[in-house]
Design a protein around this motif. Structure first.
Motif, mmCIF file in Angstrom:
data_model
loop_
_atom_site.group_PDB
_atom_site.id
_atom_site.type_symbol
_atom_site.label_atom_id
_atom_site.label_comp_id
_atom_site.label_asym_id
_atom_site.label_seq_id
_atom_site.Cartn_x
_atom_site.Cartn_y
_atom_site.Cartn_z
ATOM 1 N N PRO A 163 -18.045 62.073 85.852
ATOM 2 C CA PRO A 163 -17.020 62.026 84.818
ATOM 3 C C PRO A 163 -16.576 60.596 84.564
ATOM 4 O O PRO A 163 -16.505 59.792 85.489
ATOM 5 N N PHE A 164 -16.307 60.275 83.296
ATOM 6 C CA PHE A 164 -15.818 58.940 82.972
ATOM 7 C C PHE A 164 -14.493 58.720 83.676
ATOM 8 O O PHE A 164 -13.655 59.596 83.750
ATOM 9 N N GLY A 165 -14.315 57.507 84.187
ATOM 10 C CA GLY A 165 -13.075 57.159 84.859
ATOM 11 C C GLY A 165 -13.091 57.494 86.341
ATOM 12 O O GLY A 165 -12.212 57.079 87.069
ATOM 13 N N ALA A 166 -14.054 58.281 86.822
ATOM 14 C CA ALA A 166 -14.109 58.610 88.234
ATOM 15 C C ALA A 166 -14.669 57.420 89.002
ATOM 16 O O ALA A 166 -15.630 56.804 88.580
ATOM 17 N N HIS A 167 -14.039 57.095 90.091
ATOM 18 C CA HIS A 167 -14.486 55.966 90.893
ATOM 19 C C HIS A 167 -15.359 56.471 92.034
ATOM 20 O O HIS A 167 -14.889 57.210 92.884
ATOM 21 N N ALA A 168 -16.604 56.102 92.009
ATOM 22 C CA ALA A 168 -17.526 56.517 93.059
ATOM 23 C C ALA A 168 -17.498 55.515 94.205
ATOM 24 O O ALA A 168 -18.127 55.727 95.213
ATOM 25 N N TYR A 169 -16.780 54.422 94.040
ATOM 26 C CA TYR A 169 -16.595 53.449 95.101
ATOM 27 C C TYR A 169 -15.114 53.141 95.188
ATOM 28 O O TYR A 169 -14.346 53.434 94.270
ATOM 29 N N SER A 170 -14.702 52.571 96.290
ATOM 30 C CA SER A 170 -13.288 52.299 96.505
ATOM 31 C C SER A 170 -12.826 51.152 95.610
ATOM 32 O O SER A 170 -13.357 50.044 95.686
ATOM 33 N N ALA A 171 -11.853 51.434 94.764
ATOM 34 C CA ALA A 171 -11.331 50.423 93.856
ATOM 35 C C ALA A 171 -9.823 50.596 93.724
ATOM 36 O O ALA A 171 -9.296 51.692 93.878
ATOM 37 N N VAL A 172 -9.167 49.496 93.415
ATOM 38 C CA VAL A 172 -7.728 49.488 93.200
ATOM 39 C C VAL A 172 -7.500 49.314 91.702
ATOM 40 O O VAL A 172 -8.168 48.494 91.067
ATOM 41 N N SER A 204 -13.062 53.522 80.076
ATOM 42 C CA SER A 204 -13.541 54.827 80.548
ATOM 43 C C SER A 204 -14.564 55.447 79.604
ATOM 44 O O SER A 204 -15.390 56.241 80.029
ATOM 45 N N TRP A 205 -14.551 55.062 78.350
ATOM 46 C CA TRP A 205 -15.444 55.636 77.353
ATOM 47 C C TRP A 205 -16.750 54.856 77.189
ATOM 48 O O TRP A 205 -17.620 55.261 76.432
#
Length: 133
Positions: A17-26, A50-51
């Protein structure tokens, strides 16, 4: 070869999904950035929307690189929402002209920059430069 990699990345991107973080981010906030900068942390600023498909492909590549090279986990990733901060004075001072820009910083110093290059080799160079700083 690049076309095959792009198509593979494109296929992978469609399942996340757009906007989902698959890595750790702040998530970027001015106070968070000031604290990281003033403590001389190594930070990867990720100006993304995100788009944006290019931004999503880069995120997928970053996730893959972080899995392959655990040393990259020592870097702090700061996600900057382009739709919110893209036209800010801070973005102008950093000379960020478009989304899909990653900047490696150590404190107040820019180490490396990647603009609109959704390729693993470009992102690896950026991350390696950040680690070496």
């Amino acid at each position: 070869m690049q076309r095959r990699h792009f198509m593979t990345s494109l296929t992978a991107a469609t399942f996340l999904p757009f906007g989902a973080h698959a890595y750790s981010a702040v998530e970027y906030a001015p106070n968070t950035w000031r604290e990281l900068r003033d403590n001389d942390n190594k930070v990867i600023l990720n100006f993304r929307a995100s788009w944006s498909l290019t931004c999503q492909i880069k995120q997928d590549i970053l996730t893959q690189l972080l899995q392959e090279t655990p040393a990259y986990q020592n870097l702090t990733f700061l996600e900057v929402d382009w739709d919110t901060f893209g036209r800010s004075q801070w973005t102008e001072r950093l000379k960020v002209k478009r989304r899909s820009t990653l900047i490696a910083m150590k404190g107040k110093n820019e180490i490396a920059r990647v603009v609109n290059e959704p390729y693993a080799r470009s992102l690896r160079r950026l991350l390696d430069a950040a680690l070496a700083a």
